[in-house]
Structure formats: C-alpha cells, structure tokens
Design a protein around this motif. Sequence first.
Motif, PDB file in Angstrom:
ATOM      1  N   ALA B  40       0.832  -1.201   0.000  1.00  0.00           N
ATOM      2  CA  ALA B  40       0.000   0.000   0.000  1.00  0.00           C
ATOM      3  C   ALA B  40       0.870   1.255   0.000  1.00  0.00           C
ATOM      4  O   ALA B  40       0.639   2.195  -0.766  1.00  0.00           O
ATOM      5  N   GLN B  43       2.434   1.898  -3.276  1.00  0.00           N
ATOM      6  CA  GLN B  43       1.458   2.408  -4.234  1.00  0.00           C
ATOM      7  C   GLN B  43       1.192   3.892  -4.004  1.00  0.00           C
ATOM      8  O   GLN B  43       1.078   4.667  -4.944  1.00  0.00           O
ATOM      9  N   ILE B  95      -5.673  -0.809   5.446  1.00  0.00           N
ATOM     10  CA  ILE B  95      -4.570  -0.839   4.481  1.00  0.00           C
ATOM     11  C   ILE B  95      -5.102  -1.163   3.090  1.00  0.00           C
ATOM     12  O   ILE B  95      -4.755  -0.515   2.102  1.00  0.00           O
ATOM     13  N   TYR B  99      -4.780   1.077  -0.279  1.00  0.00           N
ATOM     14  CA  TYR B  99      -4.170   0.521  -1.489  1.00  0.00           C
ATOM     15  C   TYR B  99      -5.094   0.696  -2.673  1.00  0.00           C
ATOM     16  O   TYR B  99      -4.705   1.167  -3.736  1.00  0.00           O
TER      17      TYR B  99
END
Lengths: 287, 279
Positions: B40, B43, B95, B99
């Motif tokens: 995450a 990203q 999370i 993400y």
Amino acid sequence: MATIEFLLTPFIACLLLILINVYFGIHVIKREIIFIDIALAQIAALGSAVAMVVFVSLHPEIAHDHEHHNVFSYLFSLAFITMAALIFTFLKHSKITIPLEAIIGITYAIATTGTVIVLDKGAGGDIHVHDMLIGSILWISWHQVTKLFIIVLLVGLFHLIFRHKFRQISDRSSPDTMTVKNPYLWDFLFYLTFGLVVIEAVNVAGILTIFAFLILPASVSILLSRDWKRRLLTGWGIGLFVVVTGLYLSLKMDVPCSPVIIVLLAAVLTVTLLAYRLSGKKRSKAI
Amino acid sequence: MHENIVFLAPPVLSCIISAGILGYYGNHILSRGIIFIDIAVAQVAALGTMIGLLLGYAEESMNVQLISYVFTILVLLLFSLIRVRKQRLPREAIIGIFYCIALGMALLLAEKIPGGSNFITKTITGNILWVTWGKVLHCTILFAVIGTVLFIFEKRIRNLTLNQDRAGEKPLSERWPDLLFYVTFGIVIVKTVPIQGIFLVFILLIAPAAIAGLLVSSWQKRIFWSWIIGAAGSVMGISLSFMLNISNGPAIVCILGLSTLIIAFLKLLMKKRPAKEKL
C-alpha cells in the motif's frame, strides 16, 4: 435507447458482482484475510500462464485455437486455485505462529513473480498489467454475463444452504475452538467457492475493481450495522447506488467506468467514516 | 568468473543490506498483523510520483521525490492515528482501502500522462541488476542512520507492537514511537522499491520474519535470523537466476516464498506427532 441497451450488460454484470462480493467481503474482513482475492486472482493467472506454455509445447500447430485453449487454461486455473485453497486450509493452525494473511501474501508474491518467470521462459507474451487491473466491464458480452450468472447462482445457493456453517467458521477465527464438524472441510469449501467466483469476476472486471467491490461496501456496512442481515442489505444498497451513479458518470464524462466506481466507493466510505467518528464522539459526550 | 562477481557485487550487496533493515521491520509488521502495508505504501508513493509528473517535473528530480515522500508520510501519519477504540474494522482492511484508492487514482491519472501505464508496470518489477555503487553506498548510510535511531528506541516501539490491541486506549502523547516507526518505514520503502521492485521488498519483509517466527521465539533471535535468512535467500536467488538465466528479483521471491511454505508444512508435521502421542 441505444445507450440503455449498451449499458444493460455491464449493469447486470456489476449487480451480480456486487451481490456476491459484498457477501464474501463481510466474511473476508471478519477472517482478516483482506488480500485473499488479489492472491487468488494472481494464482489463477499463474495457472493460465502455465496452461498456455504447456498447450503451446503440446500442440504447436494449433496454438491459436482459442476454443480449446480457454477450456484448458480454465482447468489449469482451477487446479492451481484448489492447491492454494488446500495450502490456506492447512496452514491456518494454532501450531503455525504467523498470521494466515502472511501466508496469503507470500503465495501472492510467488504467484506474481512465477507468472513473470513462466511467461519469460515460455511464450514470451507480455502481460498487460493495466488491463489485468481494471478489466473492461463496458465491453462484456451476453455470453460472459450468462457464465457469471451461473457461477454466482451456484455459489450463492451453496452458501445460502450452508450459511450457518460458513458464518460460524468466520465468526470464530481459530478452527480449534469450533463447534462445527469438520472445520477444515468448510474452510476449504469457503476458499474454493470464493476462488471460483474470483476467476470469473476478474475475467470480467479486473483485479482492482473486484477488490474494491469486495472490501469497500463491506467495510461501510460493518461500521454501520451489527448483524449479518443488515450488513448484507447495507452493502448491497451502497453497491447499487454506486454502480448506477458510476455508470452514468462514466458515460457522461467519457472516462473508464471501473476507476470511477472505485473512487465513488471510496467517497462513500470516507463520508461514512467521518459520520461514524462524529456520531461516536456525540455518543461518548452524552455518556 | 571474476567479471561476473564484479558485475553481481552491487546487487547482492544491496539485497543483503536491505534484508537487514527490512527483516527488522518485518518482525514488527508480522506481530502487528499489517502484512500488506508495504504494498500500500509503495502504491501511495507511486501515486505521489505520478502527481509530480503530472505537474510537469522530470521523473528523477528533487521535486517529484519530495512530493512522493510528503504523500507517503501523510498517509502513514493518517494510518497511525486512525484508531477506533473498539476496532471493528481490522487494520489490514484499512490498508486494503488505502491501497485500492491509491491504485484506482493512479490508474485514472495514468490516462493523462504519456506512458502512464508503463510507469505502473515499472513500479511492480524494479531491477536490481542496474543498481550502482553510489546507490548502494547511499542506502547503506541512510539505513545505518535509521537503524541507529530504531535501536535507541527499540524497547518503546516493541512495547507498542506487542500491545497493539490496547494501543488505542493510550493518549496520543504516548504513541510517538508509533509515528517514528511508520515514518522511518515509509522512508525505507520509498528508497528500496524503485531499486528492487514491490515484490522483492515485500518478500524480504515478510518471508524471513515468518521463517524466523516459526523457528525461534525470542525477539532478538528473530531479528537476527531474519537478516541471515534474507541475505542467504538473496545470494541463492541471484546465483540461481544467473545459472538458469531467469530474472533475479522473481528468483529470490520464489526461493524465499517457497521455503517459507515448506518450513510451515514441515512444522505442521513435526508438531503433530507429539500431540497425537499425548492423546
């Protein structure tokens, strides 16, 4: 009129996906195995990559025969998913001191990099990461919708009939403290049926869209209500609302619909979280 | 042979160094049950970079890196502060949400940037073969500094890690080691992911810590063994990739990942026998 006809197939597909994914989402969040859907999708992709290499080496002359190839790669995907389901079932054990999510993560990493190695060595085809992530739900055919419908119907019925067992194993995370007979069998069936849905759903809508359908509405519904029935209804309501608005907006603004739906779902979640925090503060003040 | 060693020395060294710091974080992450935080965070960092590109800065410029750091640190701060007293939504779900949103927005932006979807592919793979001595030195110094800071506050951070469930009850002023943990973690991830790719970083975090967690129980031993296992896996993976002529990142990931699964199954078999005898 033509636009309505054009949007009818993606709309039905989205509804089917919402229907089954919200249900699985609540289970998945309860079990704290959030990323299982991405892992299973990647494992299925590894299966079809291996199938492609095997197929091409067995029958080099009919490598472009898609009809045969599709069945073949589906069987391989299914075999890989079954194997993964077995791994997840066995490694959720009190003797294994690491969380199941870690095992899922590791399988995910192996599957992704394994796909890269297999494609590198074998067919040399490049993977279209972008397409794999968001799919192209607008271009779905009636044939695909029918296939999706059959899978959703079968898995849905199975889960409806045995809903008490599935609920019980998800509510209690450790299989050792279970009252259900054969907890391992039910765990395995849970992963397997979910895998079946994931193969079909990811084909249609892409990994990320499915992940969003799975996690976001279910998170909102878990925050808002307590019992299973209400959670399901809330999740479905949010899903329906977002799908309708998302398809409309993507048509009006001429942007791909999956990212719009994801951003809308995220917006609903943010609003709910804020409302939840505020009402929570009020409640604690009142006390 | 000699040339090969010279050629492979920087990637091997960079893997061994990262294995150390990532192994440390991995143990904390496993105990906290926030497995996918690295993917995450990576990203989010990539999203920051893309926004920088969209604003017209060059890809490797200071400004882009700065935006990327600011994004990452903001999200991690948010994450460490979100604590509902009775946690109905597991942290891993939060999370997942981060993400999902970050990747969704990155995909929307990718349509606007020329070569945008290439950029998304690039964050996933990375390439350690092209790491230079300069970068290795840079990372070593940075990780040494972060490692020292972590070592000084290790006891407080560990305390919070082991009492995750009750951390929400503590006042904000007692949770600063948490902030320290997440912020340094963000910096390490932003530094390592462009070099090694998301998956290699992910497996170096999780797999060695998981193997160590299965085999030994004391905290210091787990961190020590994580480093050894991570380093050994990297060396084996790179030499295997060299012999079989496959890409090195995936080779390391597969070796470390498969050994974790095998060790877990072996442990299942080993422990079952005495339990049955008791019955």
